[in-house]
Write an enzyme that holds these catalytic residues in place. Structure first.
Site, PDB file in Angstrom:
ATOM      1  CE  LYS A 192       0.870   0.790   4.496  1.00 31.45           C
ATOM      2  NZ  LYS A 192       1.099   2.073   5.175  1.00 31.45           N
ATOM      3  CB  THR A 249      -1.180   4.809   3.443  1.00 30.99           C
ATOM      4  OG1 THR A 249      -1.496   3.756   4.504  1.00 30.99           O
ATOM      5  CG2 THR A 249       0.087   5.112   3.295  1.00 30.99           C
TER       6      THR A 249
END
Length: 348
Positions: A192, A249
């Site tokens: 990610k 994120t």
């Protein structure tokens, strides 16, 4: 009062130490820098990483690894992925009894491209570890240190060990789920960061929500393809350590990977960006690892490849986006359905 050794006094290691201290544990927080360890011990602060936060007196800073490990019931590793193996070798020489190893590192080892649990199992003999658990999920250290509601997962092939880790961290603001898919949790947590770099690049280029939503969604498809090929369960990637971590994120200024990507999108060079950040940006080396794994395993990961080219081949970010948009027509669902079908067949 049971003791937990936390190895790594960055923002995440310090925030997790606060959770443990709130749960009544004595925490020995290790830093390789004596001045930082002394600040934690004497001032009850860690201003570089969590400015303005006051630490519990149950958290004791130390730069002596042996002191941190002495009589610890569990070891929590929160160091950069590139430093993990060296730190483990130091730990091995100081350990006197088997303990539970937990790690919260969202990265892949450079060079070997191994997951952190694999590195732990290689370096720490079975006689010195009861189990290995990974802790991951959508969790900015800055928000955890303020005791804002946060939810994560702990994963291990040993479910009882995962439950022990769950007991260590679970409280009214830090909710912890168990999971037995270590591969999926680690791959989701590591990859990610690559997509977060891409999200920052898009923002730096001045693109809007449409582009970012597409990046997150198609980025998740790439993560799922690689993770499933490595043995993960496809459904892990729609959970906390996949989609959850990806959202937080890619959309928050707390994310150092997003901030680094944002600077790249504005035209700054990688070396200058990393120097300006002053902290490890795991997505950079993870992009290198994931790109190499994709080529080795013959897996299509165009977003990862594009970000790799921006980082290491000097490609202009706008050119990378244009090339992604001009790729051949594809079906959206078929590759994901195929991965899920393969997993079901293997489990029968």
């Amino acid at each position: 009062m049971k003791k937990v050794a936390v190895i790594g006094a960055g923002s995440w290691g310090t925030a997790l130490s606060m959770v443990l201290a709130d749960n009544g544990y004595k925490v020995s927080l290790w830093s390789h820098r004596k001045e930082q360890a002394d600040e934690i011990l004497n001032e009850h602060t860690n201003e570089k990483y969590l400015p303005g936060v006051v630490l519990s007196d149950r958290i004791e800073g130390t730069s002596q690894l042996g002191n941190a490990l002495d009589q610890a019931a569990a070891i929590l590793l929160v160091v950069p992925a590139k430093a993990m193996r060296d730190v483990l070798r130091q730990i091995k020489s100081s350990l006197k009894q088997p303990v539970l190893f937990i790690h919260g590192v969202k990265g892949i080892e450079p060079g070997s491209f191994k997951r952190m649990s694999e590195v732990i199992e290689e370096e720490i003999p079975e006689t010195l570890r009861t189990a290995v658990v990974v802790l991951s999920g959508p969790s900015h250290a800055e928000e955890v240190s303020l005791r804002h509601p946060t939810t994560v997962a702990v994963a291990s092939s040993n479910l009882e060990a995962a439950k022990k880790a769950q007991d260590l961290f679970f409280n009214h603001y830090f909710r912890v789920y168990t999971n037995e898919d270590t591969v999926g949790v680690e791959i989701g947590g590591a990859l990610k960061n690559i997509i977060a770099l891409g999200a920052g690049i898009l923002d730096g280029l001045g693109y809007g929500d449409n582009a970012k939503a597409a990046l997150i969604t198609r980025g998740l498809a790439e993560i799922s393809r690689l993770g499933t090929k490595m043995g993960a369960h496809p459904l892990t990637f729609i959970g906390l350590t996949g989609m959850g971590d990806l959202i937080v994120t890619c959309t928050s200024i707390h994310s150092r990977n997003w901030r680094a990507g944002n600077l790249l999108g504005k035209g700054e060079k990688l070396d200058a960006v990393l120097q300006q950040m002053g902290m490890v940006v795991e997505g950079v080396r993870t992009a290198e690892a994931a790109n190499a794994l994709a080529l080795k395993m013959n897996i299509e990961m165009p977003i990862t490849a594009a970000i790799y080219q921006v980082l290491f081949d000097g490609k202009h970010p706008k050119d990378a986006v244009d090339e992604l948009m001009d790729r051949d027509k594809k079906d959206e669902i078929a590759p994901i359905s195929h991965s899920l079908a393969e997993k079901i067949v293997r489990e029968q």
